[in-house]
Design an enzyme around this catalytic site. Structure first.
Site, PDB file in Angstrom:
ATOM      1  N   TYR A  55      -0.183   0.762   1.429  1.00 18.68           N
ATOM      2  CA  TYR A  55      -0.247  -1.137   0.704  1.00 18.68           C
ATOM      3  C   TYR A  55       1.160  -1.355   1.057  1.00 18.68           C
ATOM      4  CZ  TYR A  55       4.151   1.305  -2.066  1.00 18.68           C
ATOM      5  OH  TYR A  55       4.960   2.271  -1.590  1.00 18.68           O
ATOM      6  N   ARG A  58       3.516  -2.620  10.652  1.00 17.71           N
ATOM      7  CA  ARG A  58       3.740  -1.526   9.445  1.00 17.71           C
ATOM      8  C   ARG A  58       1.982  -0.970   8.456  1.00 17.71           C
ATOM      9  NH1 ARG A  58       8.597   0.166   5.218  1.00 17.71           N
ATOM     10  NH2 ARG A  58       7.339  -1.399   3.498  1.00 17.71           N
ATOM     11  N   HIS A  82     -15.000  14.190  -1.565  1.00 19.47           N
ATOM     12  CA  HIS A  82     -14.243  14.496  -1.007  1.00 19.47           C
ATOM     13  C   HIS A  82     -14.404  14.129   0.922  1.00 19.47           C
ATOM     14  CE1 HIS A  82     -12.286  16.476  -4.485  1.00 19.47           C
ATOM     15  NE2 HIS A  82     -11.577  16.679  -3.414  1.00 19.47           N
ATOM     16  N   LYS A 135       2.889   4.140   4.443  1.00 16.45           N
ATOM     17  CA  LYS A 135       2.735   3.549   2.779  1.00 16.45           C
ATOM     18  C   LYS A 135       1.280   3.780   2.458  1.00 16.45           C
ATOM     19  CE  LYS A 135       5.429  -0.266   0.833  1.00 16.45           C
ATOM     20  NZ  LYS A 135       6.972   0.363   0.156  1.00 16.45           N
ATOM     21  N   GLU A 153      16.245   9.606   0.539  1.00 19.79           N
ATOM     22  CA  GLU A 153      15.454   8.375   0.770  1.00 19.79           C
ATOM     23  C   GLU A 153      15.522   8.876  -1.445  1.00 19.79           C
ATOM     24  OE1 GLU A 153      12.179   6.780   1.857  1.00 19.79           O
ATOM     25  OE2 GLU A 153      10.744   7.851   1.992  1.00 19.79           O
ATOM     26  N   LEU A 200       9.792   6.614   4.802  1.00 21.37           N
ATOM     27  CA  LEU A 200       9.378   5.770   4.663  1.00 21.37           C
ATOM     28  C   LEU A 200      10.747   4.537   5.970  1.00 21.37           C
ATOM     29  CD1 LEU A 200       6.817   3.441   4.521  1.00 21.37           C
ATOM     30  CD2 LEU A 200       9.186   2.620   2.822  1.00 21.37           C
TER      31      LEU A 200
END
Length: 281
Positions: A33, A52, A102, A147, A180, A204
């Protein structure tokens, strides 16, 4: 003004948006996302966010043709239709829907989801006093540079902090190296310089973080990218977090210890002023 959703070619009310219950994003978190903002109808750093998103897709082997099916026109159209002005735009790409397994079937068509919502400013009291945070062991996966939507450790850590009366957490590795916050990057100010953790697989690579590095250079503040031990975090003159929604938010207390004099620091404020100037606000 209206808040909107977009799913696989269709715009409509958010409450009516649907994806398959067999979508791998729903069943496995097999998805990535981005979150983009628009200020006064102008998309901010959209090219960097799209770059990104491409890196995240490559990181999980999600086969989406960004060149033949670009997302930027959809984002622009959604922003036009919503007429929100200041907007928060959420973009999610999943690997697609298939019977649960899976093993990833060949030939899946990725699911594209977006929402367009009003961008709400942070509470004025939080911005003026700064965030109060706690540190916690980083128990996330090793590829936080991707992300991905698999954010359960972040969600649990932040909600535990809120339950205890804090605003957020700072993830710290087992070797006491600072990483972070739950949904934001972290900056330290020491000796007039900015310090950030290495932009490797463990954190990130923030779009706002990169923009603030440019802002810092413009106002004559140097930025050092290096491992940050817990001891340096405790001795810092100033600490702040950066992110798409947070923008620049001072951290004035860590583990019930004041950062500096416990107030928003001058370099943090100077950087936020420069950020506002560059975004035309």
């Amino acid at each position: 003004m209206v808040e909107l959703a977009y799913v696989n070619g269709v715009f409509g009310p958010i409450a009516e948006a649907k994806v398959s219950i067999e979508d791998r994003g729903f069943q496995f978190g097999d998805s990535i996302y981005e979150v983009i903002v628009a200020y006064d109808g102008r998309l901010f750093l959209v090219e960097r966010h799209m770059q990104r998103l491409r890196r995240s897709a490559a990181g999980i082997g999600l086969d989406y043709d960004f060149d033949c099916q670009p997302l930027e026109p959809i984002i622009t159209e959604g922003l036009r239709r919503s007429d929100l002005g200041d907007a928060l735009i959420y973009i999610q790409l999943t690997r697609g829907a298939a019977p649960r397994s899976h093993a990833i079937p060949a030939g899946l068509t990725p699911t594209v989801v977006m929402t367009f919502k009003l961008l709400l400013p942070l509470p004025a009291v939080l911005r003026s006093r700064g965030a109060k945070v706690i540190t916690t062991l980083d128990n996330r996966w090793a590829n936080c540079y991707i992300k991905a939507t698999t954010l359960l450790p972040n969600v649990l850590a932040k909600n535990e902090a809120i339950r205890r009366g804090y605003d957020d957490v700072i993830f710290v590795a087992a070797d006491r190296e600072v990483r972070e916050c739950s949904s934001a990057n972290i900056f330290l100010v020491s000796g007039g310089n900015l310090h950030i953790p290495p932009r490797n697989e463990s954190i990130l690579h923030g779009v706002t973080q990169g923009f603030l590095i440019e802002c810092a250079e413009a106002i004559g503040v140097s930025v050092r990218e290096e491992p940050i031990p817990m001891e340096s975090l405790r001795r810092a003159d100033e600490v702040f977090m950066s992110g798409t929604a947070a923008e620049v938010l001072a951290i004035t207390s860590i583990d019930d210890r004041a950062v500096g004099d416990g107030r928003v620091g001058p370099i943090t404020q100077h950087l936020y002023d420069e950020f506002l100037r560059r975004t035309g606000r």
